[in-house]
Design an enzyme around this catalytic site. Structure first.
Site, PDB file in Angstrom:
ATOM      1  N   ASP A 473      -6.580  -7.605   9.284  1.00  0.00           N
ATOM      2  CA  ASP A 473      -5.441  -7.977   8.234  1.00  0.00           C
ATOM      3  C   ASP A 473      -4.279  -8.724   9.172  1.00  0.00           C
ATOM      4  O   ASP A 473      -5.381  -8.996  10.955  1.00  0.00           O
ATOM      5  CB  ASP A 473      -4.370  -7.123   8.294  1.00  0.00           C
ATOM      6  CG  ASP A 473      -3.879  -7.186   7.138  1.00  0.00           C
ATOM      7  OD1 ASP A 473      -3.618  -7.894   6.506  1.00  0.00           O
ATOM      8  OD2 ASP A 473      -3.484  -5.659   6.213  1.00  0.00           O
ATOM      9  N   ASP A 542      -2.559  -7.777  -2.373  1.00  0.00           N
ATOM     10  CA  ASP A 542      -1.719  -6.099  -2.138  1.00  0.00           C
ATOM     11  C   ASP A 542      -1.262  -5.828  -3.473  1.00  0.00           C
ATOM     12  O   ASP A 542      -1.149  -4.897  -3.492  1.00  0.00           O
ATOM     13  CB  ASP A 542      -0.773  -6.898  -1.174  1.00  0.00           C
ATOM     14  CG  ASP A 542      -1.063  -6.456   0.054  1.00  0.00           C
ATOM     15  OD1 ASP A 542      -2.221  -6.302   0.645  1.00  0.00           O
ATOM     16  OD2 ASP A 542      -0.600  -6.422   0.990  1.00  0.00           O
TER      17      ASP A 542
END
Length: 726
Positions: A473, A542
């Site tokens: 990430d 997301d």
């Protein structure tokens, strides 16, 4: 193939679909002559020479020839071409650049780019051309690299600049510049924002300049390093489309400029924002690689070209064309509040549902109970996992699941052992206070010792347990950039950061070839070809809401293959938008990508758990088709409904997904025509209880059921019959 006519000084690059033609003029200028549908031979087509007022001429005696009115192969600054140049330099006594042809080389195969990701191919798949352009006053060489992939209809282009006896500063250097003789196009880009990435956006092209860019230190949620010019009347299946990608994950720019003569210049490369690169005598600078393609088969043609090329010549390693596991990620199930027992309970239910991998997300390291601490401290949080990571992984493996782990290695928290030991490792500018995002800072990857630390710390974790998957990430863009080497001529930080990142990824992915690496940057904030060269899968967004994902995944599908696209079923109400959608619809949308689950399986009803088991069973039956087949966007009556078809590479199986977003009274029947099938084959559809010929499904189509509820979907599976007719 790459042909060179020595008598006429013409280069002709041919694929199965397009021709790309350049010519060397008598004065050494390299002129672009043609890019479009393949021609067998480029004849003696004269240059357009006109006497134009206010267009500078290289010689006083000829007012018909001006750089400002020609199609140029690689434009320079300061000599009379007033359009956006491909390269700009400065030096102690000036800033103009006069590049003339010097020599060229044609060879089989393709060279790798030092320190940068790039496409690749065997000698029988690709042929390359290098053209040296030279400025004799500066003793500067600019080498244009062309690598042609004839079967996949792609041209890879990059540029290397080499200083001779004089130092020079690069103010700008694009990877690709393309001049087209007309301007009747629309611009197609993928724009958006966090949690709404990759929105397919169409803009009008007028006199002046259209541009997109990133200045964030990453390619970004808002823009994608891709641009296309398409005929104004283009459709999914017909019309001209010129497309350009950039294999780069940092600051970029892409533009289309129309001049006063309605000629169009298309360009893409490193953003010249905060970029100034000094080359001392003998030093070189290599640009990232750009990909250029042309089709007259509309957007579907562009998509198929891009998908096939990425799968064959960008993705690499074990997972190049290997199907992805079905996983469950604990993030939306537990966020930071998990225990070993909770993870094992989640794994047990996942195993019963047929899921193949469990991924432990943020919160397993340092003393991390929220997003305020511990980034950089890549050692186990013993209070949460008292028996150790290897023990947890073993227990998960014993339940028949592989194990994956979340990292954010480019980041550092002020509340961390690493920051207390090395505060200077965070990106910072002298005299300026930190700017925080998510209470975190970015590590300075221009420092070799920082890159070494990241490789060492991630390696230690991956070697400590049987970890099969890494989610990498990056939740923070760069602020306060500073060069340790900084002076009044250097602005090199952003590109050096990317070189550091690519070095890290190269070392780790080579050291752990059995690990599936997935990139993530707050979702799709760094979903680009540079990252895909190392990590063959990306967390698309997301935002896991099925209805939001329709536009996100459709835009993504424009250029990126399904094999690269992570897509999960999440809980309702959805955590990002609060929407309530049926489990069936959430499953159908997620099954158009690499299926996963992002919810607490232990809290589901018996009915919902049974539904998930059925989704997993169905996906395993169609996984090869979804991930390795061809993707088609299908025509519908309105934006209120979406339809897609995914067809196996051998055309033995097809999956039709149809979503009706909002119910409407007395809505018309939707007839959907499939694509990509074998027209002469017969296909069974068990859900409909009958068979259809391929041409019947593609030319007549299939009526969708009348749906009277919001957010409903259907999924039809068609399997080719063997040895029998209807």
């Amino acid at each position: 193939m790459i042909l060179y006519d020595a008598q006429r000084h013409i280069f002709h690059l041919q694929t199965e679909e397009f021709s790309y033609v350049m010519q060397i003029l008598e004065d050494g200028q390299l002129i672009h002559r043609y890019f479009g549908q393949r021609v067998n031979y480029f004849g003696d087509h004269p240059l357009v020479l006109l006497n134009r007022s206010f267009s500078p001429n290289p010689t006083a005696s000829d007012r018909t020839y001006s750089l400002d009115t020609q199609l140029l192969e690689y434009s320079t600054n300061g000599l009379g071409d007033f359009r956006e140049s491909a390269i700009a330099v400065s030096y102690e006594d000036g800033s103009s650049l006069d590049l003339r042809y010097r020599q060229h080389r044609i060879y089989k195969g393709k060279k790798a780019l030092a320190g940068l990701p790039s496409s690749y191919g065997d000698d029988d798949q690709v042929e390359s051309l290098e053209i040296d352009l030279y400025d004799d006053y500066l003793d500067l060489t600019v080498t244009l690299f062309y690598s042609l992939f004839p079967e996949t209809n792609m041209l890879a282009k990059s540029v290397k600049v080499r200083a001779g006896q004089r130092a020079v500063c690069l103010e700008k250097v694009l990877s690709l510049s393309l001049d087209l003789p007309d301007s009747a196009y629309q611009v197609h880009t993928l724009n958006g924002r966090y949690a709404q990435e990759k929105l397919w956006t169409i803009s009008e092209l007028r006199q002046g300049k259209f541009s997109i860019e990133s200045r964030r230190g990453a390619s970004g949620h808002a823009q994608t390093p891709f641009i296309a010019l398409a005929d104004e009347q283009v459709t999914e299946d017909s019309g001209q489309v010129y497309s350009a990608h950039l294999i780069y994950s940092g600051n970029f720019v892409a533009f289309a400029e129309v001049n006063q003569l309605e000629m169009t210049r298309l360009g893409i490369g490193i953003n010249d924002y905060h970029f100034r690169w000094r080359l001392e005598a003998g030093e070189e600078f290599q640009t990232p690689e750009a990909l250029l393609s042309y089709t007259n088969r509309g957007f579907s043609g562009m998509t198929q070209t891009s998908h096939h090329f990425i799968r064959k010549h960008i993705l690499s390693g074990k997972y190049k064309e290997k199907t992805r596991p079905i996983l469950v990620n604990n993030w939306e199930a537990t966020y930071f509040q998990f225990t070993e027992q909770k993870i094992l309970e989640l794994a047990e239910v996942a195993s019963q549902a047929g899921i193949e991998m469990l991924v432990l997300d943020d919160g397993w390291f340092g003393h991390r109970d929220d997003d305020n601490s511990s980034l950089g401290d890549w050692f186990l949080y013993q209070a949460k996992l008292p028996n150790g990571l290897a023990h947890l992984v073993q227990k998960v493996n014993e339940k028949g699941l592989d194990f994956g782990l979340w990292f954010e290695p480019e980041m550092i928290s002020e509340d961390s052992n690493l920051y207390r030991q090395h505060p200077d490792w965070a990106i910072q500018m002298a005299g300026r206070s930190h700017r925080f995002g998510r209470e975190q800072l970015v590590l300075d990857l221009t420092k070799p010792e920082v890159c070494d630390y990241i490789v060492k710390s991630v390696t230690a974790v991956l070697e400590s347990a049987n970890i099969s998957y890494v989610k990498w990430d990056m939740n923070r863009n760069i602020t306060n950039p500073s060069d340790d080497l900084a002076n009044d001529v250097k602005q090199e930080f952003y590109h050096r950061y990317m070189l550091g990142l690519y070095d890290i990824l190269e070392r780790l992915t080579k050291a752990f070839p059995e690990v599936l690496f997935e990139s993530c940057s707050g979702g799709g904030g760094r979903y680009d070809l540079g990252m895909l060269c190392y990590m063959p899968q990306t967390w698309t967004s997301d935002n896991t809401d099925a209805i939001s994902r329709l536009s996100i995944q459709e835009g993504t599908s424009l250029i990126y293959p399904t094999l690269t696209m992570g897509a999960h079923v999440s809980a309702v109400p959805n955590h990002q938008v609060g929407r309530l959608t049926p489990l069936e619809t959430r499953g159908h949308v997620a099954m158009m990508g690499n299926l996963g689950f992002e919810l607490d399986l232990t809290k589901l009803s018996t009915q919902d758990l049974s539904g998930i088991k059925e989704q997993v069973k169905t996906y395993k039956a169609i996984r090869d088709t979804i991930q390795l087949g061809d993707f088609y966007r299908l025509s519908t009556k309105s934006e209120n409904e979406k339809a897609y078809c995914q067809v196996s590479s051998n055309r033995d199986q097809a999956v039709l997904t149809y979503v009706k977003i909002l119910a409407q009274p007395e809505s018309p029947i939707s007839r959907i025509k499939l694509k990509g099938l074998d027209p002469d084959a017969c296909y069974d559809c068990d859900l409909l209880g009958r068979s259809y010929y391929g041409d019947e499904l593609m030319r007549i189509g299939l009526d969708m059921p009348l749906i009277q509820q919001d957010y409903q979907s259907v999924q039809y599976l068609f399997n080719k019959k063997r040895g029998e007719n209807l």
